[in-house]
Design a protein around this motif. Structure first.
Motif, PDB file in Angstrom:
ATOM      1  N   UNK A  71       1.823  15.640   0.271  1.00 56.53           N
ATOM      2  CA  UNK A  71       1.863  14.201  -0.016  1.00 56.53           C
ATOM      3  C   UNK A  71       2.469  13.440   1.163  1.00 56.53           C
ATOM      4  N   UNK A  72       3.492  14.018   1.772  1.00 58.76           N
ATOM      5  CA  UNK A  72       4.117  13.422   2.963  1.00 58.76           C
ATOM      6  C   UNK A  72       3.088  13.239   4.074  1.00 58.76           C
ATOM      7  N   UNK A  73       2.335  14.294   4.354  1.00 63.55           N
ATOM      8  CA  UNK A  73       1.324  14.226   5.408  1.00 63.55           C
ATOM      9  C   UNK A  73       0.238  13.222   5.068  1.00 63.55           C
ATOM     10  N   UNK A  74      -0.166  13.196   3.800  1.00 67.29           N
ATOM     11  CA  UNK A  74      -1.209  12.256   3.381  1.00 67.29           C
ATOM     12  C   UNK A  74      -0.750  10.813   3.549  1.00 67.29           C
ATOM     13  N   UNK A  75       0.549  10.550   3.308  1.00 67.19           N
ATOM     14  CA  UNK A  75       1.066   9.185   3.453  1.00 67.19           C
ATOM     15  C   UNK A  75       0.953   8.708   4.892  1.00 67.19           C
ATOM     16  N   UNK A  76       1.319   9.568   5.842  1.00 65.06           N
ATOM     17  CA  UNK A  76       1.245   9.149   7.244  1.00 65.06           C
ATOM     18  C   UNK A  76      -0.184   9.160   7.773  1.00 65.06           C
ATOM     19  N   UNK A  77      -1.034   9.995   7.199  1.00 65.70           N
ATOM     20  CA  UNK A  77      -2.446   9.932   7.567  1.00 65.70           C
ATOM     21  C   UNK A  77      -3.034   8.595   7.133  1.00 65.70           C
ATOM     22  N   UNK A  78      -2.664   8.148   5.927  1.00 67.05           N
ATOM     23  CA  UNK A  78      -3.131   6.835   5.461  1.00 67.05           C
ATOM     24  C   UNK A  78      -2.588   5.714   6.329  1.00 67.05           C
ATOM     25  N   UNK A  79      -1.342   5.854   6.780  1.00 63.97           N
ATOM     26  CA  UNK A  79      -0.783   4.839   7.674  1.00 63.97           C
ATOM     27  C   UNK A  79      -1.604   4.758   8.954  1.00 63.97           C
ATOM     28  N   UNK A  80      -1.966   5.917   9.507  1.00 63.31           N
ATOM     29  CA  UNK A  80      -2.779   5.935  10.732  1.00 63.31           C
ATOM     30  C   UNK A  80      -4.147   5.318  10.497  1.00 63.31           C
ATOM     31  N   UNK A  81      -4.730   5.581   9.325  1.00 62.62           N
ATOM     32  CA  UNK A  81      -6.079   5.088   9.029  1.00 62.62           C
ATOM     33  C   UNK A  81      -6.087   3.595   8.693  1.00 62.62           C
ATOM     34  N   UNK A  82      -5.042   3.121   8.006  1.00 61.68           N
ATOM     35  CA  UNK A  82      -5.046   1.751   7.490  1.00 61.68           C
ATOM     36  C   UNK A  82      -4.076   0.824   8.215  1.00 61.68           C
ATOM     37  N   UNK A  83      -3.549   1.271   9.350  1.00 59.79           N
ATOM     38  CA  UNK A  83      -2.544   0.476  10.064  1.00 59.79           C
ATOM     39  C   UNK A  83      -3.045  -0.932  10.360  1.00 59.79           C
ATOM     40  N   UNK A  84      -4.304  -1.058  10.716  1.00 63.98           N
ATOM     41  CA  UNK A  84      -4.846  -2.364  11.066  1.00 63.98           C
ATOM     42  C   UNK A  84      -5.016  -3.298   9.890  1.00 63.98           C
ATOM     43  N   UNK A  85      -4.989  -2.760   8.671  1.00 67.58           N
ATOM     44  CA  UNK A  85      -5.207  -3.601   7.489  1.00 67.58           C
ATOM     45  C   UNK A  85      -3.913  -3.937   6.755  1.00 67.58           C
ATOM     46  N   UNK A  95       5.709  -0.375   2.478  1.00 71.57           N
ATOM     47  CA  UNK A  95       4.326   0.091   2.339  1.00 71.57           C
ATOM     48  C   UNK A  95       4.300   1.608   2.246  1.00 71.57           C
ATOM     49  N   UNK A  96       5.046   2.280   3.121  1.00 70.02           N
ATOM     50  CA  UNK A  96       5.093   3.742   3.107  1.00 70.02           C
ATOM     51  C   UNK A  96       5.701   4.260   1.810  1.00 70.02           C
ATOM     52  N   UNK A  97       6.752   3.606   1.345  1.00 72.02           N
ATOM     53  CA  UNK A  97       7.380   4.014   0.091  1.00 72.02           C
ATOM     54  C   UNK A  97       6.366   3.988  -1.045  1.00 72.02           C
ATOM     55  N   UNK A  98       5.647   2.877  -1.144  1.00 70.66           N
ATOM     56  CA  UNK A  98       4.698   2.717  -2.248  1.00 70.66           C
ATOM     57  C   UNK A  98       3.572   3.744  -2.154  1.00 70.66           C
ATOM     58  N   UNK A  99       3.041   3.957  -0.960  1.00 75.53           N
ATOM     59  CA  UNK A  99       1.969   4.933  -0.773  1.00 75.53           C
ATOM     60  C   UNK A  99       2.464   6.336  -1.120  1.00 75.53           C
ATOM     61  N   UNK A 101       4.945   7.232  -3.043  1.00 77.71           N
ATOM     62  CA  UNK A 101       5.201   7.357  -4.480  1.00 77.71           C
ATOM     63  C   UNK A 101       3.904   7.573  -5.241  1.00 77.71           C
ATOM     64  N   UNK A 102       2.888   6.766  -4.953  1.00 79.39           N
ATOM     65  CA  UNK A 102       1.616   6.894  -5.669  1.00 79.39           C
ATOM     66  C   UNK A 102       0.936   8.228  -5.375  1.00 79.39           C
ATOM     67  N   UNK A 103       0.996   8.672  -4.118  1.00 77.80           N
ATOM     68  CA  UNK A 103       0.403   9.969  -3.775  1.00 77.80           C
ATOM     69  C   UNK A 103       1.118  11.100  -4.505  1.00 77.80           C
ATOM     70  N   UNK A 104       2.444  11.020  -4.562  1.00 80.84           N
ATOM     71  CA  UNK A 104       3.213  12.068  -5.235  1.00 80.84           C
ATOM     72  C   UNK A 104       2.943  12.077  -6.738  1.00 80.84           C
ATOM     73  N   UNK A 105       2.867  10.902  -7.356  1.00 83.21           N
ATOM     74  CA  UNK A 105       2.570  10.832  -8.788  1.00 83.21           C
ATOM     75  C   UNK A 105       1.185  11.397  -9.073  1.00 83.21           C
TER      76      UNK A 105
END
Length: 201
Positions: A71-85, A95-99, A101-105
């Motif tokens: 989940x940790x890795x997925x959160x930072x992968x999403x940050x890399x993918x969606x940084x521009x948005x 933003x990272x906290x929310x992502x 949390x949702x990934x972990x849940x």
């Protein structure tokens, strides 16, 4: 990208040499450097700055260390993918906290479904759920309440409360006045106290 590839990318980013300037820049400037110029060192600075908080959130929700790391890795992968948005770039921590949390849940729910399918077992609830709460479950409840806060209140709470940064450092990272950080932090804590008090009624 597979989880193995994601892990390799993150390991590579962690090894990048960071300049003192990377550590001093506020979040929104680091994110802009990554978005506009693809500077891996800027992304690495964000990873080093907020990685411990993201991993803590994932571990508090998930009981399995491997699942938490995924989940940790997925959160930072999403940050890399969606940084521009990310529109409110000053609030990267929130933003990272929310992502995270949702990934972990979501991972927790997936793991629960797998256990049901594998064991075909019915989990009985304890006689007194309150007395049976572990520290991990209490933290999970706290993270759930933090996730429900407005972004402008969640961001300073994550930085000061979860990442243990000072008011001055939080103000610098968010680009806010120190007084604004202090006021929003107090409002966030009051909201949490009110919500927890309501759950005990």
């Amino acid at each position: 990208m597979s989880s193995a590839q994601v892990g390799a990318v993150l390991r590579h980013i962690r090894k990048l040499a960071l300049t003192p300037q990377d550590h001093e820049l506020p979040d929104h400037q680091l994110l802009e450097r990554f978005v506009l110029h693809q500077e891996e060192s800027a992304f690495a600075a964000l990873l080093q700055r907020h990685g411990p908080m993201v991993l803590s959130v994932c571990q508090s929700v998930l009981h399995n260390l491997h699942d938490a790391e995924d989940a940790f890795q997925a959160a930072f992968l999403l940050l890399a993918q969606k940084a521009g948005s990310i529109h409110r770039r000053e609030a990267v921590s929130g933003w990272l906290y929310r992502v995270a949390y949702h990934l972990a849940v979501r991972a927790q729910a997936d793991a629960a479904r797998r256990r049901v399918l594998e064991k075909r077992a019915v989990t009985l609830l304890p006689m007194d759920p309150v007395l049976d709460l572990s520290l991990r479950e209490v933290r999970a409840l706290l993270f759930e309440e933090v996730e429900g806060l407005p972004e402008k209140l969640r961001a300073p709470l994550v930085l000061c409360g979860l990442e243990e940064k000072s008011l001055d450092e939080t103000a610098r990272l968010l680009g806010w006045a120190r007084g604004a950080v202090k006021g929003r932090l107090q409002r966030a804590r009051e909201l949490l106290r009110t919500r927890f008090a309501a759950t005990r009624l």
